[in-house]
Enzyme design. Structure first.
Site, short mmCIF file in Angstrom:
data_model
loop_
_atom_site.label_atom_id
_atom_site.label_comp_id
_atom_site.label_asym_id
_atom_site.label_seq_id
_atom_site.Cartn_x
_atom_site.Cartn_y
_atom_site.Cartn_z
N CYS A 75 -0.94 2.94 38.21
CA CYS A 75 -0.58 1.62 38.73
C CYS A 75 -1.67 1.07 39.66
CB CYS A 75 0.74 1.71 39.51
SG CYS A 75 2.21 1.77 38.47
N ASP A 98 -9.63 11.84 35.26
CA ASP A 98 -9.71 12.81 36.36
C ASP A 98 -9.69 14.26 35.86
OD1 ASP A 98 -9.74 10.73 38.22
OD2 ASP A 98 -7.55 10.65 38.31
N ASN A 173 -1.76 7.47 22.76
CA ASN A 173 -0.55 8.24 22.53
C ASN A 173 0.58 7.50 23.24
OD1 ASN A 173 -1.89 10.33 21.16
ND2 ASN A 173 -2.44 11.30 23.09
N HIS A 184 3.18 4.11 31.69
CA HIS A 184 2.29 2.96 31.93
C HIS A 184 1.43 2.72 30.69
CE1 HIS A 184 0.47 0.21 34.93
NE2 HIS A 184 -0.57 0.30 34.12
N HIS A 186 -1.43 2.45 28.36
CA HIS A 186 -2.82 2.86 28.48
C HIS A 186 -3.28 3.60 27.23
CE1 HIS A 186 -0.79 6.64 29.46
NE2 HIS A 186 -1.95 7.27 29.24
N GLU A 202 -14.43 11.74 6.95
CA GLU A 202 -14.48 10.33 6.57
C GLU A 202 -15.91 9.89 6.28
OE1 GLU A 202 -12.37 7.69 9.10
OE2 GLU A 202 -10.41 8.61 8.70
N HIS A 319 -11.59 0.74 10.75
CA HIS A 319 -10.15 0.81 10.48
C HIS A 319 -9.44 1.48 11.63
CE1 HIS A 319 -11.89 4.58 8.98
NE2 HIS A 319 -10.72 5.15 9.20
N VAL A 337 5.18 21.36 10.47
CA VAL A 337 5.31 22.81 10.67
C VAL A 337 5.33 23.49 9.31
CG1 VAL A 337 6.58 22.58 12.86
CG2 VAL A 337 7.84 22.59 10.71
N GLU A 340 3.39 22.40 6.06
CA GLU A 340 2.29 21.51 6.46
C GLU A 340 1.18 22.28 7.17
OE1 GLU A 340 5.88 18.68 6.40
OE2 GLU A 340 5.48 20.75 6.98
#
Length: 379
Positions: A75, A98, A173, A184, A186, A202, A319, A337, A340
């Site tokens: 914040c 950090d 994420n 928040h 970000h 790629e 992309h 899991v 996969e």
């Protein structure tokens, strides 16, 4: 002799013959699909959507988030773990992580003593970018100009860090389900002196396709999807949003520019405006799907920077990948899991079914619709 009386080999042959005689339907029959961008396959098992779910159910998301919490290190005005105080920012805010995973001054490990134990130097920087000063908003609830400011900041940091590092990875994420403990709004930016594994795949795939066909893989793929239409979610003057033919996550999407663009900084002002609008529409559809703040991991991939610029990167197409985990509801997610982890990716809902569900959703956020209803009820 009846099939029930046949030996196991005869029963298997009869079953295979029945399968060959049946008409294949992608929405009903299992099959595998190839991902030419990352050179891998995915098993599609649409019939599994009929199975009852008795697995883990995620807790309901926190309904309210305080707009400003002085103890939240993201914040404005808050004190972070290293003792630095955030400025009273009113737009985007970029700062050094950090607790970085990469640092610019790591020593060189030197030569490996055996080919089975290779070690190479890893150097870089990690940054955090706040999208907005308020903790109770997300990108779909921000205005188009505010999202445009985020895009400009993405382009700027890509150019800045790309002057020193060949790979600049922007990723977001969103939601605790994707490991984000801070609500928040970000993202993170990691720049490295090496190409990560997925970037290398790629790079190889796009280079190979360009060598064989004389055109960028993803530019041609976008053109083909515009013709076929069944996996399109959104289209605009400059952008295409689709569920990839090879999607792994239930409502995974791919965001592509219509023209050949290699990197974020190359986007024109008009393309950036249109991208902001397109992102808002896509993320609103995501939230509207299960009427929840839709979790996902997303990130941008573009041509490597630094020494890998110029004609050698003509095979690249800019992309963005969106990987949301939710499958059946706001509390039922897909897990990567077992099969996969040990064999290959697998999905139940077909990409075409996922695209149709997203395509028909409204582009007005459900929260705003609910507020309008509440206002009308009290009027």
């Amino acid at each position: 002799m009846s099939q029930s009386g046949a030996d196991p080999e005869q029963r298997q042959q009869a079953s295979e013959a029945d399968a060959m005689a049946a008409t294949f339907r992608a929405s009903e029959h299992q099959h595998i699909r190839y991902n030419p961008l990352q050179d891998e396959w995915v098993l599609v098992s649409a019939h599994r959507m009929k199975r009852p779910w008795q697995g883990q159910v995620e807790p309901q998301l926190l309904k309210t988030v305080p707009r400003h919490d002085p103890l939240n290190p993201l914040c404005p005005g808050a004190t972070r773990a290293n003792g630095e105080v955030n400025p009273p920012y009113d737009g985007t805010f970029l700062f050094d992580n950090d607790f970085p995973a990469l640092q610019p001054d790591a020593p060189d490990p030197g030569p490996s003593d055996h080919p089975l134990f290779r070690v190479e130097a890893a150097r870089g920087v990690c940054k955090v970018m706040c999208f907005h000063p308020w903790s109770d908003v997300t990108l779909p609830l921000m205005s188009v100009p505010e999202i445009r400011a985020v895009i400009d900041a993405w382009a700027s940091v890509t150019e800045e860090l790309g002057a020193q590092y060949p790979w600049v990875q922007i990723f977001e994420n969103k939601g605790a389900m994707m490991g984000c403990s801070n609500p928040h709004p970000h993202c993170q930016v990691w720049a490295s002196n090496f190409l990560p594994d997925i970037a290398q795949r790629e790079e190889r795939s796009q280079q190979t396709y360009h060598n064989q066909h004389g055109k960028p893989l993803l530019l041609e793929y976008g053109h083909q999807e515009l013709l076929r239409k069944e996996r399109l979610v959104l289209t605009s003057e400059y952008w295409i949003v689709l569920v990839p033919f090879w999607a792994v996550w239930p409502f995974q999407t791919l965001l592509l520019p219509r023209r050949h663009v290699q990197r974020l900084p190359e986007l024109t002002p008009a393309e950036r405006d249109d991208l902001a609008s397109t992102m808002k529409k896509l993320l609103t559809k995501y939230d509207n799907l299960f009427e929840t703040s839709f979790p996902y991991s997303m990130g941008w991939h573009g041509a490597p920077m630094g020494l890998k610029t110029g004609a050698t990167c003509d095979h690249w197409q800019l992309h963005a990948h969106y990987y949301p985990p939710l499958l059946r509801s706001a509390t039922v997610r897909k897990f990567m899991v077992g099969y996969e982890m040990l064999a290959q990716a697998q999905r139940d809902l077909t990409p075409e079914q996922a695209a149709e569900r997203l395509r028909v959703l409204p582009e007005v956020h459900y929260c705003l619709t609910q507020k309008d209803k509440e206002t009308a009820a009290t009027a």
